[in-house]
Design a protein around this motif. Sequence first.
Motif, short mmCIF file in Angstrom:
data_model
loop_
_atom_site.label_atom_id
_atom_site.label_comp_id
_atom_site.label_asym_id
_atom_site.label_seq_id
_atom_site.Cartn_x
_atom_site.Cartn_y
_atom_site.Cartn_z
N PRO A 190 32.50 26.37 46.98
CA PRO A 190 32.66 25.80 48.32
C PRO A 190 33.19 24.37 48.25
CG PRO A 190 30.54 26.91 48.12
CD PRO A 190 31.12 26.85 46.74
N ASP A 191 33.97 24.00 49.25
CA ASP A 191 34.52 22.65 49.30
C ASP A 191 33.42 21.64 49.63
OD1 ASP A 191 37.18 23.43 48.81
OD2 ASP A 191 37.50 23.88 50.92
N ARG A 192 33.46 20.49 48.95
CA ARG A 192 32.58 19.37 49.31
C ARG A 192 33.24 18.42 50.28
NH1 ARG A 192 27.25 19.57 47.20
NH2 ARG A 192 27.21 17.31 46.90
N VAL A 193 34.53 18.62 50.51
CA VAL A 193 35.31 17.76 51.41
C VAL A 193 36.09 18.66 52.35
CG1 VAL A 193 37.06 15.95 51.55
CG2 VAL A 193 35.52 16.03 49.57
N HIS A 194 36.04 18.38 53.65
CA HIS A 194 36.83 19.18 54.58
C HIS A 194 37.18 18.36 55.81
CE1 HIS A 194 32.76 20.23 56.39
NE2 HIS A 194 33.45 19.95 57.48
N LEU A 195 38.07 18.89 56.62
CA LEU A 195 38.48 18.25 57.87
C LEU A 195 37.61 18.74 59.03
CD1 LEU A 195 42.38 18.34 57.75
CD2 LEU A 195 40.94 16.29 57.76
N GLY A 216 44.58 33.09 62.06
CA GLY A 216 44.17 33.48 60.72
C GLY A 216 42.88 32.87 60.22
N ALA A 217 42.24 32.02 61.05
CA ALA A 217 40.95 31.45 60.65
C ALA A 217 39.87 32.52 60.68
CB ALA A 217 40.57 30.30 61.58
N CYS A 231 31.91 26.53 62.49
CA CYS A 231 32.40 26.50 61.12
C CYS A 231 33.37 27.66 60.90
CB CYS A 231 31.25 26.61 60.12
SG CYS A 231 30.04 25.26 60.24
N LEU A 232 34.52 27.34 60.32
CA LEU A 232 35.57 28.32 60.07
C LEU A 232 36.15 28.09 58.69
CD1 LEU A 232 37.45 27.93 63.49
CD2 LEU A 232 35.98 29.85 62.87
N THR A 233 36.98 29.02 58.25
CA THR A 233 37.81 28.81 57.07
C THR A 233 39.26 29.07 57.43
OG1 THR A 233 37.55 31.09 56.28
CG2 THR A 233 35.99 29.45 55.45
N ASP A 234 40.17 28.37 56.76
CA ASP A 234 41.59 28.62 56.98
C ASP A 234 42.01 29.87 56.19
OD1 ASP A 234 42.17 27.92 54.32
OD2 ASP A 234 42.92 25.92 54.83
N HIS A 238 39.57 27.46 52.85
CA HIS A 238 39.09 26.08 52.95
C HIS A 238 38.24 25.95 54.21
CE1 HIS A 238 42.94 25.79 50.70
NE2 HIS A 238 42.24 24.98 49.94
N GLU A 239 37.05 25.43 54.05
CA GLU A 239 36.17 25.25 55.19
C GLU A 239 36.67 24.14 56.12
OE1 GLU A 239 35.23 25.07 52.01
OE2 GLU A 239 33.72 26.61 51.61
N PHE A 240 36.44 24.30 57.40
CA PHE A 240 36.63 23.19 58.36
C PHE A 240 35.76 23.46 59.56
CE2 PHE A 240 39.74 26.34 59.69
CZ PHE A 240 39.82 26.21 61.07
N CYS A 241 35.56 22.45 60.40
CA CYS A 241 34.71 22.59 61.57
C CYS A 241 35.46 22.19 62.83
CB CYS A 241 33.45 21.73 61.44
SG CYS A 241 32.34 22.24 60.12
#
Length: 246
Positions: A190-195, A216-217, A231-234, A238-241
């Motif tokens: 899992p990513d520790r950094v996201h947008l 596509g999310a 919370c979603l992924t691209d 990649h996770e993002f919120c």
Amino acid sequence: MPLRPVQVNIKAVDHPAVGRFWADALGWEVQASGATTYVAPAGGLRWPHPAVLGIDVVPVPEPKTAAKNRVHLDLATLSAAHQEELVERLRALGAAPVDVGQAEVPWTVLADPEGNEFCVLEPRDVYRDTGPVAAVVVDCADPRAMARFWGGATDWKVHEVSDEHGVLRAAAGTGPYLELLRVPNPKTAPDRVHLDLLPYPGDDKEAEVARLRALGARDLDVGQGDAPWTCLTDPEDHEFCVLALP
């Protein structure tokens, strides 16, 4: 209306300490510290900041694994002397050199006190007006597909795209770039950094989330429960919120 990127989210076991590191590293200030630590340029709490991406450091119980983050920050410098001075100052603040397979390159790869990688770039004209953060860099397999997704998801303009990289930036031409960099290695952790993205006033958050799914999310459950954000992924996980309007 497409969403606007408003902050970089960094996970940390000790979020106040990591927040202080990033404030000192960027010449910003800790503007709010409570459940999370929010870092942005001085001048009082303005969220979202009109010209830059703030940094929100959020607490998690698990330390970073040895896997390289798929998202990292590139820091801008104005001269070779500035680059050298910044690297020395960051190391004094607690950053450590890290080898991610970069070999001989003109930039310096470091990690923050909890191991989140970032780069201190050599001076480049393209980043002279970005502020201290030159770019948010996302490792991916297909920059063209990722540029289509992020260009449709946000109100940032696609500046260039190729098989090797894609580049987006706020339409106003301010703040950092979003750079999509082709790499051969797949995601393993899992990513520790996201947008984090935010709707514009008057827009419907749930309608925006539905639009992202159509692009596509995918939905992501990280134990957030009934939190006001989504919370979603691209398309490359990649996770993002998507945050709720204040």
